[in-house]
Write a protein that holds these residues in place. Structure first.
Motif, PDB file in Angstrom:
ATOM      1  N   HIS A 100       0.701  -1.155  -0.141  1.00  0.00           N
ATOM      2  CA  HIS A 100       0.129  -0.125   0.084  1.00  0.00           C
ATOM      3  C   HIS A 100       1.063   1.283   0.002  1.00  0.00           C
ATOM      4  O   HIS A 100       1.934   1.368   0.539  1.00  0.00           O
ATOM      5  CB  HIS A 100      -0.921  -0.061   0.948  1.00  0.00           C
ATOM      6  CG  HIS A 100      -2.146  -1.175   1.241  1.00  0.00           C
ATOM      7  ND1 HIS A 100      -1.741  -2.127   1.936  1.00  0.00           N
ATOM      8  CD2 HIS A 100      -3.089  -1.091   0.515  1.00  0.00           C
ATOM      9  CE1 HIS A 100      -2.997  -3.009   1.632  1.00  0.00           C
ATOM     10  NE2 HIS A 100      -3.807  -2.424   0.883  1.00  0.00           N
ATOM     11  N   CYS A 147     -10.854  -8.906   1.313  1.00  0.00           N
ATOM     12  CA  CYS A 147     -10.512  -7.599   0.615  1.00  0.00           C
ATOM     13  C   CYS A 147     -10.741  -7.398  -0.765  1.00  0.00           C
ATOM     14  O   CYS A 147     -10.767  -8.344  -1.583  1.00  0.00           O
ATOM     15  CB  CYS A 147      -9.180  -7.069   1.031  1.00  0.00           C
ATOM     16  SG  CYS A 147      -8.776  -5.470   0.981  1.00  0.00           S
ATOM     17  N   CYS A 149      -8.887  -6.079  -3.032  1.00  0.00           N
ATOM     18  CA  CYS A 149      -7.675  -6.230  -3.738  1.00  0.00           C
ATOM     19  C   CYS A 149      -7.279  -7.651  -4.129  1.00  0.00           C
ATOM     20  O   CYS A 149      -6.502  -7.894  -4.869  1.00  0.00           O
ATOM     21  CB  CYS A 149      -6.661  -5.500  -3.135  1.00  0.00           C
ATOM     22  SG  CYS A 149      -5.738  -6.594  -1.559  1.00  0.00           S
ATOM     23  N   SER A 151      -6.336  -9.953  -1.909  1.00  0.00           N
ATOM     24  CA  SER A 151      -5.272 -10.299  -1.277  1.00  0.00           C
ATOM     25  C   SER A 151      -5.446 -11.737  -0.641  1.00  0.00           C
ATOM     26  O   SER A 151      -4.736 -12.443  -0.008  1.00  0.00           O
ATOM     27  CB  SER A 151      -4.673  -9.405  -0.073  1.00  0.00           C
ATOM     28  OG  SER A 151      -5.582  -9.231   0.723  1.00  0.00           O
ATOM     29  N   CYS A 158      -6.348  -5.317   5.720  1.00  0.00           N
ATOM     30  CA  CYS A 158      -5.705  -4.951   4.285  1.00  0.00           C
ATOM     31  C   CYS A 158      -6.111  -3.610   3.918  1.00  0.00           C
ATOM     32  O   CYS A 158      -5.585  -2.749   4.583  1.00  0.00           O
ATOM     33  CB  CYS A 158      -6.287  -6.010   3.236  1.00  0.00           C
ATOM     34  SG  CYS A 158      -5.304  -5.994   1.976  1.00  0.00           S
ATOM     35  N   CYS A 159      -6.938  -3.382   2.802  1.00  0.00           N
ATOM     36  CA  CYS A 159      -7.051  -2.043   2.485  1.00  0.00           C
ATOM     37  C   CYS A 159      -7.844  -1.048   3.137  1.00  0.00           C
ATOM     38  O   CYS A 159      -7.488   0.239   3.297  1.00  0.00           O
ATOM     39  CB  CYS A 159      -7.694  -1.934   0.916  1.00  0.00           C
ATOM     40  SG  CYS A 159      -6.657  -2.789  -0.378  1.00  0.00           S
TER      41      CYS A 159
END
Ligand SMILES: [Zn+2]
Ligand SMILES: [Zn+2]
Length: 164
Positions: A100, A147, A149, A151, A158-159
């Motif tokens: 990130h 998440c 993204c 992941s 996470c995000c």
């Protein structure tokens, strides 16, 4: 097959303000012939896309799972009906976690009421070597859900942790 107008535009300083020409700055990112080297470059190319009305790029540079949720008509309105003046990047935090980054910037634009400023702390995620913008304005998953993204982590670990 570039028109003279386009060739001329490509030789002009890039709207994002790096001092480089559009051809050497954001245009190759828009054309997908070069990947942004970091989140700041992606953020700059998104600003330039707003200036030039490249709505497809605004969509394509957002986290893929969010792309179907974007209000494309609103993005188009904002892009076309805004008299963009300039962009200032205040801070680029290239690594606030493994995948990130954050960029603090302000974009100014002219309105009938005078010059206004849009100030934003944007969050970005790197997925398979490619940076994407995380849009905090679209519907986000629950904190315990997977998440956006991809992941495999829970959203909150996470995000979600980098959204301001
Ligand atoms: Zn640029
Ligand atoms: Zn994530």
């Amino acid at each position: 097959m570039n028109s003279p107008g386009l060739a001329n535009a490509l030789a002009q300083p890039c709207p994002c303000g790096t001092g480089a020409s559009l051809a050497d700055c954001c245009a190759p990112l828009h054309q997908d012939t070069r990947l942004p080297e970091n989140a700041e470059a992606l953020m700059r190319s998104r600003y330039t896309a707003y200036v030039l009305g490249k709505i497809d790029y605004i969509v394509a540079s957002t986290v893929p799972a969010q792309q179907p949720l974007l209000d494309v008509a609103a993005i188009e309105q904002w892009s076309h009906h805004t008299a963009w003046a300039d962009l200032t990047v205040h801070q680029h935090r290239p690594r606030i976690g493994k995948h990130h980054a954050q960029v603090h910037f302000s974009a100014t634009f002219d309105t009938a009421q005078g010059r206004q400023q849009h100030d934003e702390h944007s969050a970005f995620v790197c997925i398979n070597g490619r940076w994407y913008f995380i849009d905090p304005t679209v519907a986000l998953p629950g904190l315990k859900q997977p998440c956006i993204c991809g992941s495999g982590k829970k959203f909150k670990h996470c995000c979600a942790a980098v959204l301001v």
